[in-house]
Design a protein around this motif. Structure first.
Motif, PDB file in Angstrom:
ATOM      1  N   GLN A  36       0.842  -1.193   0.000  1.00 48.92           N
ATOM      2  CA  GLN A  36       0.000   0.000   0.000  1.00 48.92           C
ATOM      3  C   GLN A  36       0.874   1.240   0.000  1.00 48.92           C
ATOM      4  OE1 GLN A  36      -2.712   0.776  -1.054  1.00 48.92           O
ATOM      5  NE2 GLN A  36      -4.271   0.566   0.564  1.00 48.92           N
ATOM      6  N   VAL A  37       0.368   2.283  -0.611  1.00 53.87           N
ATOM      7  CA  VAL A  37       1.090   3.545  -0.705  1.00 53.87           C
ATOM      8  C   VAL A  37       0.269   4.627  -0.031  1.00 53.87           C
ATOM      9  CG1 VAL A  37       1.941   5.323  -2.268  1.00 53.87           C
ATOM     10  CG2 VAL A  37       2.252   2.907  -2.847  1.00 53.87           C
ATOM     11  N   GLN A  38       0.932   5.452   0.737  1.00 56.22           N
ATOM     12  CA  GLN A  38       0.274   6.604   1.331  1.00 56.22           C
ATOM     13  C   GLN A  38       0.871   7.873   0.733  1.00 56.22           C
ATOM     14  OE1 GLN A  38       1.754   4.188   3.671  1.00 56.22           O
ATOM     15  NE2 GLN A  38      -0.173   3.101   3.324  1.00 56.22           N
ATOM     16  N   LEU A  39       0.009   8.776   0.362  1.00 58.77           N
ATOM     17  CA  LEU A  39       0.428  10.078  -0.136  1.00 58.77           C
ATOM     18  C   LEU A  39      -0.067  11.132   0.853  1.00 58.77           C
ATOM     19  CD1 LEU A  39      -0.473   9.751  -3.934  1.00 58.77           C
ATOM     20  CD2 LEU A  39       1.710   9.277  -2.821  1.00 58.77           C
ATOM     21  N   VAL A  40       0.876  11.847   1.444  1.00 57.69           N
ATOM     22  CA  VAL A  40       0.534  12.849   2.450  1.00 57.69           C
ATOM     23  C   VAL A  40       0.888  14.221   1.913  1.00 57.69           C
ATOM     24  CG1 VAL A  40       0.932  13.661   4.790  1.00 57.69           C
ATOM     25  CG2 VAL A  40       0.896  11.199   4.302  1.00 57.69           C
ATOM     26  N   GLN A  41      -0.109  15.063   1.835  1.00 56.39           N
ATOM     27  CA  GLN A  41       0.054  16.403   1.284  1.00 56.39           C
ATOM     28  C   GLN A  41       0.271  17.439   2.372  1.00 56.39           C
ATOM     29  OE1 GLN A  41      -3.458  15.470  -1.899  1.00 56.39           O
ATOM     30  NE2 GLN A  41      -2.917  17.606  -1.612  1.00 56.39           N
ATOM     31  N   SER A  42       0.978  18.498   2.008  1.00 58.19           N
ATOM     32  CA  SER A  42       1.152  19.637   2.894  1.00 58.19           C
ATOM     33  C   SER A  42       1.202  20.892   2.034  1.00 58.19           C
ATOM     34  CB  SER A  42       2.408  19.486   3.747  1.00 58.19           C
ATOM     35  OG  SER A  42       3.543  19.379   2.928  1.00 58.19           O
ATOM     36  N   GLY A  43       1.046  22.013   2.692  1.00 62.10           N
ATOM     37  CA  GLY A  43       1.008  23.277   1.975  1.00 62.10           C
ATOM     38  C   GLY A  43      -0.433  23.702   1.758  1.00 62.10           C
ATOM     39  N   GLY A  44      -0.634  24.645   0.917  1.00 61.60           N
ATOM     40  CA  GLY A  44      -1.975  25.148   0.678  1.00 61.60           C
ATOM     41  C   GLY A  44      -2.325  26.248   1.660  1.00 61.60           C
ATOM     42  N   GLY A  45      -3.568  26.706   1.582  1.00 58.77           N
ATOM     43  CA  GLY A  45      -4.032  27.749   2.481  1.00 58.77           C
ATOM     44  C   GLY A  45      -4.668  28.893   1.719  1.00 58.77           C
ATOM     45  N   LEU A  46      -4.655  30.052   2.349  1.00 59.82           N
ATOM     46  CA  LEU A  46      -5.293  31.250   1.796  1.00 59.82           C
ATOM     47  C   LEU A  46      -4.231  32.233   1.320  1.00 59.82           C
ATOM     48  CD1 LEU A  46      -7.804  33.080   1.378  1.00 59.82           C
ATOM     49  CD2 LEU A  46      -7.491  33.832   3.754  1.00 59.82           C
ATOM     50  N   VAL A  47      -4.411  32.750   0.123  1.00 62.74           N
ATOM     51  CA  VAL A  47      -3.453  33.703  -0.435  1.00 62.74           C
ATOM     52  C   VAL A  47      -4.215  34.718  -1.268  1.00 62.74           C
ATOM     53  CG1 VAL A  47      -3.009  32.310  -2.497  1.00 62.74           C
ATOM     54  CG2 VAL A  47      -1.253  33.885  -1.673  1.00 62.74           C
ATOM     55  N   GLN A  48      -3.673  35.904  -1.375  1.00 62.21           N
ATOM     56  CA  GLN A  48      -4.291  36.923  -2.215  1.00 62.21           C
ATOM     57  C   GLN A  48      -3.947  36.677  -3.676  1.00 62.21           C
ATOM     58  OE1 GLN A  48      -3.038  40.756  -0.644  1.00 62.21           O
ATOM     59  NE2 GLN A  48      -4.905  40.912   0.572  1.00 62.21           N
ATOM     60  N   ALA A  49      -4.779  37.172  -4.539  1.00 58.30           N
ATOM     61  CA  ALA A  49      -4.526  37.065  -5.973  1.00 58.30           C
ATOM     62  C   ALA A  49      -3.163  37.659  -6.297  1.00 58.30           C
ATOM     63  CB  ALA A  49      -5.614  37.774  -6.748  1.00 58.30           C
ATOM     64  N   GLY A  50      -2.432  36.942  -7.146  1.00 57.58           N
ATOM     65  CA  GLY A  50      -1.083  37.363  -7.489  1.00 57.58           C
ATOM     66  C   GLY A  50      -0.018  36.739  -6.619  1.00 57.58           C
ATOM     67  N   GLY A  51      -0.441  36.103  -5.542  1.00 61.14           N
ATOM     68  CA  GLY A  51       0.499  35.493  -4.623  1.00 61.14           C
ATOM     69  C   GLY A  51       0.957  34.116  -5.070  1.00 61.14           C
ATOM     70  N   SER A  52       1.751  33.474  -4.207  1.00 59.53           N
ATOM     71  CA  SER A  52       2.337  32.166  -4.518  1.00 59.53           C
ATOM     72  C   SER A  52       2.108  31.195  -3.374  1.00 59.53           C
ATOM     73  CB  SER A  52       3.844  32.308  -4.751  1.00 59.53           C
ATOM     74  OG  SER A  52       4.127  33.217  -5.785  1.00 59.53           O
ATOM     75  N   LEU A  53       2.071  29.930  -3.726  1.00 55.16           N
ATOM     76  CA  LEU A  53       1.987  28.860  -2.743  1.00 55.16           C
ATOM     77  C   LEU A  53       2.738  27.660  -3.288  1.00 55.16           C
ATOM     78  CD1 LEU A  53      -1.762  28.787  -1.588  1.00 55.16           C
ATOM     79  CD2 LEU A  53       0.219  29.331  -0.164  1.00 55.16           C
ATOM     80  N   ARG A  54       3.201  26.798  -2.377  1.00 60.71           N
ATOM     81  CA  ARG A  54       3.807  25.545  -2.798  1.00 60.71           C
ATOM     82  C   ARG A  54       3.136  24.392  -2.080  1.00 60.71           C
ATOM     83  NH1 ARG A  54       9.981  23.171  -2.362  1.00 60.71           N
ATOM     84  NH2 ARG A  54       9.373  22.831  -0.179  1.00 60.71           N
ATOM     85  N   LEU A  55       2.745  23.418  -2.854  1.00 58.31           N
ATOM     86  CA  LEU A  55       2.178  22.192  -2.313  1.00 58.31           C
ATOM     87  C   LEU A  55       3.221  21.089  -2.365  1.00 58.31           C
ATOM     88  CD1 LEU A  55      -1.320  22.182  -4.057  1.00 58.31           C
ATOM     89  CD2 LEU A  55      -0.641  23.300  -1.924  1.00 58.31           C
ATOM     90  N   SER A  56       3.182  20.227  -1.363  1.00 60.27           N
ATOM     91  CA  SER A  56       4.073  19.070  -1.325  1.00 60.27           C
ATOM     92  C   SER A  56       3.252  17.808  -1.165  1.00 60.27           C
ATOM     93  CB  SER A  56       5.062  19.177  -0.156  1.00 60.27           C
ATOM     94  OG  SER A  56       5.852  20.331  -0.262  1.00 60.27           O
ATOM     95  N   CYS A  57       3.806  16.721  -1.663  1.00 60.48           N
ATOM     96  CA  CYS A  57       3.135  15.426  -1.571  1.00 60.48           C
ATOM     97  C   CYS A  57       4.208  14.372  -1.357  1.00 60.48           C
ATOM     98  CB  CYS A  57       2.341  15.153  -2.839  1.00 60.48           C
ATOM     99  SG  CYS A  57       1.620  13.504  -2.955  1.00 60.48           S
ATOM    100  N   ALA A  58       4.223  13.776  -0.179  1.00 64.38           N
ATOM    101  CA  ALA A  58       5.233  12.784   0.170  1.00 64.38           C
ATOM    102  C   ALA A  58       4.638  11.385   0.114  1.00 64.38           C
ATOM    103  CB  ALA A  58       5.778  13.073   1.562  1.00 64.38           C
ATOM    104  N   ALA A  59       5.338  10.491  -0.569  1.00 65.52           N
ATOM    105  CA  ALA A  59       4.891   9.111  -0.692  1.00 65.52           C
ATOM    106  C   ALA A  59       5.623   8.225   0.307  1.00 65.52           C
ATOM    107  CB  ALA A  59       5.134   8.604  -2.105  1.00 65.52           C
ATOM    108  N   SER A  60       4.896   7.290   0.874  1.00 62.52           N
ATOM    109  CA  SER A  60       5.503   6.321   1.791  1.00 62.52           C
ATOM    110  C   SER A  60       4.809   4.982   1.610  1.00 62.52           C
ATOM    111  CB  SER A  60       5.383   6.795   3.237  1.00 62.52           C
ATOM    112  OG  SER A  60       4.019   6.894   3.621  1.00 62.52           O
ATOM    113  N   GLY A  61       5.414   3.955   2.217  1.00 57.39           N
ATOM    114  CA  GLY A  61       4.857   2.619   2.090  1.00 57.39           C
ATOM    115  C   GLY A  61       5.497   1.886   0.932  1.00 57.39           C
ATOM    116  N   ARG A  62       4.721   1.114   0.223  1.00 57.02           N
ATOM    117  CA  ARG A  62       5.243   0.374  -0.919  1.00 57.02           C
ATOM    118  C   ARG A  62       5.828   1.333  -1.947  1.00 57.02           C
ATOM    119  NH1 ARG A  62       1.694  -3.102  -5.330  1.00 57.02           N
ATOM    120  NH2 ARG A  62       3.435  -3.606  -6.706  1.00 57.02           N
ATOM    121  N   THR A  63       6.976   1.016  -2.459  1.00 59.50           N
ATOM    122  CA  THR A  63       7.588   1.875  -3.464  1.00 59.50           C
ATOM    123  C   THR A  63       7.577   1.165  -4.812  1.00 59.50           C
ATOM    124  OG1 THR A  63       9.781   1.043  -2.923  1.00 59.50           O
ATOM    125  CG2 THR A  63       9.057   3.037  -1.801  1.00 59.50           C
ATOM    126  N   PHE A  64       7.573   1.918  -5.855  1.00 62.70           N
ATOM    127  CA  PHE A  64       7.605   1.411  -7.204  1.00 62.70           C
ATOM    128  C   PHE A  64       8.919   1.810  -7.847  1.00 62.70           C
ATOM    129  CE2 PHE A  64       3.275   0.031  -7.411  1.00 62.70           C
ATOM    130  CZ  PHE A  64       2.630   0.825  -6.481  1.00 62.70           C
TER     131      PHE A  64
END
Length: 129
Positions: free
Chosen positions: A1-29
């Protein structure tokens, strides 16, 4: 089984920036592609971006081309979505997904939800005007 755990996101004003992350764990391919999708209220889930195992191929939806960048660090089993020049219409729940095949090379292929076997929990991105 694989788990994908996300982080980042939230509230930002137009024109702003954000970074999302997604870490995989468990079974690897040995090789797998990663994608990002989003779903706004009342709308269907849509493809945002995808990247191949060796980062040699990356594809973007027309709506985010030139503003979003997908990248990955295989040593950390993590994929990122850097979002610049955010617009209110980017507001949605963003989800990462893993494709064990690393088969795709076109937007049409990467955009198929059925291509992906594992999904992250989703994270809210809200862009205020």
């Amino acid at each position: 089984q694989v788990q994908l755990v996300q982080s980042g996101g939230g509230l930002v004003q137009a024109g702003g920036s954000l970074r999302l992350s997604c870490a995989a764990s468990g079974r690897t391919f040995n090789r797998h592609a990663m994608g990002w999708f989003r779903q706004a209220p009342g709308k269907e889930r849509e493809f945002v971006a995808a990247i191949s195992w060796n980062s040699g191929r990356s594809r973007y939806a027309d709506s985010v081309t030139g503003r979003f960048t997908i990248s990955r660090d295989n040593s950390k089993n993590t994929v990122y979505l850097q979002m610049y020049s955010l617009k209110p219409e980017d507001t949605a729940v963003y989800s990462c997904a893993l494709d064990p095949s690393d088969y795709c090379s076109t937007n049409v292929c990467y955009a198929r939800s059925s291509q992906y076997t594992y999904w992250g929990q989703g994270t809210q991105v809200t862009v205020s005007s």
